[in-house]
Design an enzyme around this catalytic site. Structure first.
Site, PDB file in Angstrom:
ATOM      1  CG  ASP B 143      -2.019  -1.055   1.135  1.00  0.00           C
ATOM      2  OD1 ASP B 143      -1.812  -2.081   0.456  1.00  0.00           O
ATOM      3  OD2 ASP B 143      -3.086  -0.845   1.744  1.00  0.00           O
ATOM      4  CE  LYS B 208      -5.299   1.988   2.288  1.00  0.00           C
ATOM      5  NZ  LYS B 208      -4.225   1.239   2.980  1.00  0.00           N
ATOM      6  CE  LYS B 244      -6.991  -1.265   2.403  1.00  0.00           C
ATOM      7  NZ  LYS B 244      -5.656  -1.765   2.771  1.00  0.00           N
TER       8      LYS B 244
END
Lengths: 526, 308
Positions: B143, B208, B244
């Protein structure tokens, strides 16, 4: 990446793999288990007129049935008003007038506040009843119709003791007009009753209300609320019936004002009958529309799609200000249609009482026939028809069949649109009053404005652009009573509503709406 | 390529409309379990310890150890655990030990934040080394945070180049690009950053919303804008990009609303952990509470479940 097994193992549907650049729209979206609204609503087998504070039998004892358009089941019998009933109601309103208009504005306001609060308390029941009698989805009656109807009473309650300040330059209190005849349509039954009654009562008038033939039940429930809050007898009278009842009311010699919302055709009849009166009386008309929704290439497209959807598919398109003509700038035409089709697939047509229903039942058999006629005509005129859930076929008969039948009982029409519509075609000019959109293109702002204004109507318009200066420029040149910029079908009691040209005259809501129920003292500046 | 503009008022109105969907019975049963399987169970604190990470991994693999007894079914594991790079070896070891009966690709995935998370205010070589070391320590997923300073200064090319360098550093690991939408503020920026990130990452990678360290974190409006970006990329060239939202999704009801939004924006095919994740920690226990409530008829207390 992790395999899709988890989704399958947990019981979700089989994964649908999207094809190259072309989502398989028929199977695209999530399904929802039924979520019916279950609030019980007591409906009496029979309702009389509400006259002089009480429910009374019709003079000649005739009743008619009101049905649930989603099931065709009879909900109740309602009195069929004739001239003696109308006369009795008008006399009751006349008798109640002097006491009601003599009340201080503050006292009248208290009644209106009480009505509004009681509507809120009984909101769930009213919403269910509205959806049962009219076919609109519960999410709209619950989130739009009933809250807005209460808001109109709240708003006008506030005006009741401030009427002197509603019009600049007055040196004394403006006066009520007297007995108001109010005839309302079937698309927003309770909301239209509120639009009519709240300003009239705030201004000190008394009323005779004629609800639409197919949707009388919520107005009669409102009458119960009037009883509960102790509204003086005769201040509001409700006479149910059909077109002949409405005509008897509009032509009654002892009324002081007519307010009508409905079709342009009937509006013109009423205007003629007013002109033929011995003593002319004020008239306000809120009639049909064929409102343009204009999407410029610099608009936020995904949000404009939402505006198109709420513009035409809100309330099954039974909206006088529906954005039924979509004018799309040519450069974005294909993208808009692709996204519109995708979005339409997510609209759920079905049981109006299911909380996940987006499109309910068509209000009546008559209206279903009207929509059928226009759809058939549009197809015959040669415009390609697109129906939700029916992508990939060009068979026109199959498309029509699919659009107009959803269930063995009830009246239904799936969301659909015609593309490549020519401005001269009937579907581009006449009000269909259903979930049917006509899509046209334009190249320049001038062409958009010319095309938008090229209509006998002028009720509303929508403008979609990211450019502020363009909004003001276009809005200034559009001939329509309500212009929404980067939104559509938003309503507020403080905002006046009404049309240009054959969409009628007079305004409802806001300060402007008060003028339609007041007589100004002599010499007051207009 | 210029990104489309986004009108905040209508986007928020649309996002709010998903909250009016009423999720009942079979749909609720399915979506609660699906949401559970989509969680990236996360701990990102300075005080994180190996012990806490091991507990988190146990929770991830078996969210409710007595599920068979209470519910008569085995609930799915969550999608991934998400930790800081230094704790990747601990998580890797714990997951491999707990799921040694499964091939590695079927195990709960180990995700690591990297690239100088959460600020990203480090030299590029440091950020890239951060990624390489996390991957070397066994991370399946990375991430990353984008360079918000460069983005807001208008240096999109620089942001894009950096994302591509991170993609290269990831190797086999999948990448999630954190836009930190709370710092981008406007929907126009968020849409532009989404389009930019999507153009730089590989099929199957994610975009995300947030680090969870900046408020506001994920909102439905922001997530909708990003989903629309993903949908447009798919309509344009059939690419599949995951989404996400992270931070602020604490209860099952909100999670179901997100799934409704995904289902009505991208379609059912996106309702899989391969394409949609929740970055959350406390969400898991509320999902479990609602699952138990639906099956057994009573709400368990929060202390009936292990900490997440």
């Amino acid at each position: 990446m992790k395999s899709d097994d988890t989704a399958l193992a947990t019981g979700s549907r089989e994964t649908v793999h999207a094809g190259p650049g072309d989502l398989p729209v028929n199977e695209l979206y999530l399904e929802y288990a039924p979520a019916p609204e279950t609030a019980p609503v007591e409906i009496l087998p029979r309702y009389g007129h509400f006259i002089d504070g009480a429910f009374v039998e019709p003079a000649d004892g005739k009743y008619f049935e009101t049905i649930n358009p989603a099931t065709e089941q009879v909900l109740s019998e309602v009195a069929l008003g004739t001239e003696p009933d109308v006369d009795r109601a008008v006399q009751a309103a006349r008798r109640a007038l002097s006491a009601w208009r003599s009340l201080s504005g503050g006292e009248r306001g208290k009644y209106l506040y009480r009505i509004a609060r009681r509507m809120q308390e009984r909101a769930r029941e009213l919403a269910v009843l509205e959806s049962m009698d009219g076919g609109k989805p519960i999410k709209e009656s619950r989130d739009v119709d009933i809250p807005l109807a209460a808001a109109h009473f709240f708003y006008h309650a506030g005006w009741a003791d401030k009427l002197r300040y509603a019009i600049p330059g007055l040196r004394s209190e403006p006066e009520p007009l007297g007995v108001c005849a109010q005839i309302i349509p079937w698309n927003f039954p309770l909301l239209m009753a509120a639009w009519k009654l709240a300003p009239a009562l705030a201004c000190g008038n008394t009323c005779v209300l004629k609800p639409a033939e197919t949707t009388p039940l919520t107005a009669l429930r409102l009458a119960e609320i009037f009883q509960e809050v102790g509204l003086p007898a005769g201040v509001v009278n409700i006479v149910t019936g059909d077109g002949s009842t409405g005509r008897a009311l509009a032509e009654h010699p002892d009324i002081d004002k007519i307010a009508f919302t409905g079709s342009t055709q009937v509006g013109k009849q009423i205007a003629r009958s007013v002109a033929a009166r011995a003593r002319p009386i004020p008239l306000t008309l809120e009639l049909g529309g064929k409102s343009p929704n204009i999407i410029f290439e610099d608009a936020s497209i995904d949000q404009a799609i939402e505006g198109i959807i709420s513009g035409i598919y809100f309330n099954q398109g039974h909206v006088c200000c529906a954005g039924s003509r979509l004018l799309v700038q040519e450069s974005i035409h294909d993208e808009v249609l692709t996204k519109l089709r995708l979005r339409m697939e997510s609209l759920r047509v079905g049981d109006p009482l299911d909380k996940n229903t987006d499109i309910g039942a068509i209000n009546s058999k008559t209206q279903h026939e009207t929509i059928t006629r226009y759809l058939t005509l549009g197809v015959r005129e040669g415009a390609p028809l697109h129906v939700a859930g029916c992508n990939g076929t060009n068979d026109r008969d199959a498309l029509l069949e699919h659009a107009l039948s959803c269930a063995p009982r009830g009246y239904w029409c799936r969301p659909c649109f015609f593309s490549e519509v020519e401005p001269s075609q009937t579907i581009a000019r006449e009000e269909i009053f259903g979930p049917v959109l006509s899509v046209m293109t334009f190249r320049t702002p001038d062409e958009a404005i010319q095309r938008a204004n090229n209509t006998p109507y002028g009720l509303a318009a929508g403008v979609w652009t990211d450019k502020g200066s363009k909004i003001f420029e276009i809005a200034r040149r559009l001939r329509a009573g309500v212009i929404w910029c980067n939104t559509y079908n938003r309503f507020d009691p403080s905002s006046p509503f009404g049309g240009y040209k054959e969409s009628g005259f007079g305004r409802e809501g806001g300060v402007h709406g008060l003028h339609a129920y007041l007589r100004l003292p002599t010499g007051a500046p207009q | 390529m210029t990104a489309p503009t986004v009108d905040r008022v209508m986007a928020d109105q649309r996002a709010a409309s998903f909250r009016t969907r009423s999720i009942k019975t079979t749909t609720k049963r399915t979506l609660l379990r699906l949401a559970l399987a989509m969680v990236d169970l996360t701990t990102l604190e300075g005080k994180d310890s190996p012990g806490k990470v091991r507990a988190l991994c146990a929770k991830a693999v078996r969210p409710m150890p007595d599920d068979q007894r209470v519910l008569g079914e085995r609930l799915p594991p969550v999608a991934a655990v998400c930790v800081y790079p230094t704790l990747v070896p601990v998580a890797r070891e714990a997951i491999d030990r707990l799921q040694d009966d499964l091939p590695r690709e079927r195990r709960v995935r180990v995700a690591s934040v990297a690239t100088g998370f959460p600020s990203g205010q480090y030299p590029l070589d440091v950020r890239l080394r951060d990624v390489r070391e996390a991957v070397a320590a066994g991370a399946d997923e990375i991430d990353m945070v984008i360079n918000r300073g460069a983005f807001l200064a208008g240096h999109s090319d620089e942001v894009g180049d950096e994302i591509r360098r991170v993609v290269d550093a990831c190797g086999e690991a999948h990448l999630k690009v954190i836009l930190e939408t709370g710092e981008l503020e406007t929907y126009d920026n968020i849409r532009q950053a989404s389009d930019l990130a999507i153009s730089c990452i590989r099929e199957g990678d994610f975009i995300k919303t947030s680090t969870g360290k900046v408020s506001p974190a994920a909102t439905m409006g922001v997530t909708l804008v990003m989903l629309e970006s993903i949908r447009d990329a798919h309509l344009r060239d059939s690419r599949v990009i995951g989404m996400k939202p992270a931070g602020g999704i604490r209860d099952a009801k909100t999670a179901l609303h997100y799934l409704v939004m995904v289902g009505e924006t991208l379609g059912r095919s996106w309702l899989t952990p391969a394409r949609f994740r929740f970055g959350a920690s406390s969400l898991v226990n509320d999902l479990l509470r609602q699952i138990v409530r639906q099956e057994v008829g009573v709400y368990p207390a929060s202390y009936d479940f292990a900490e997440a």
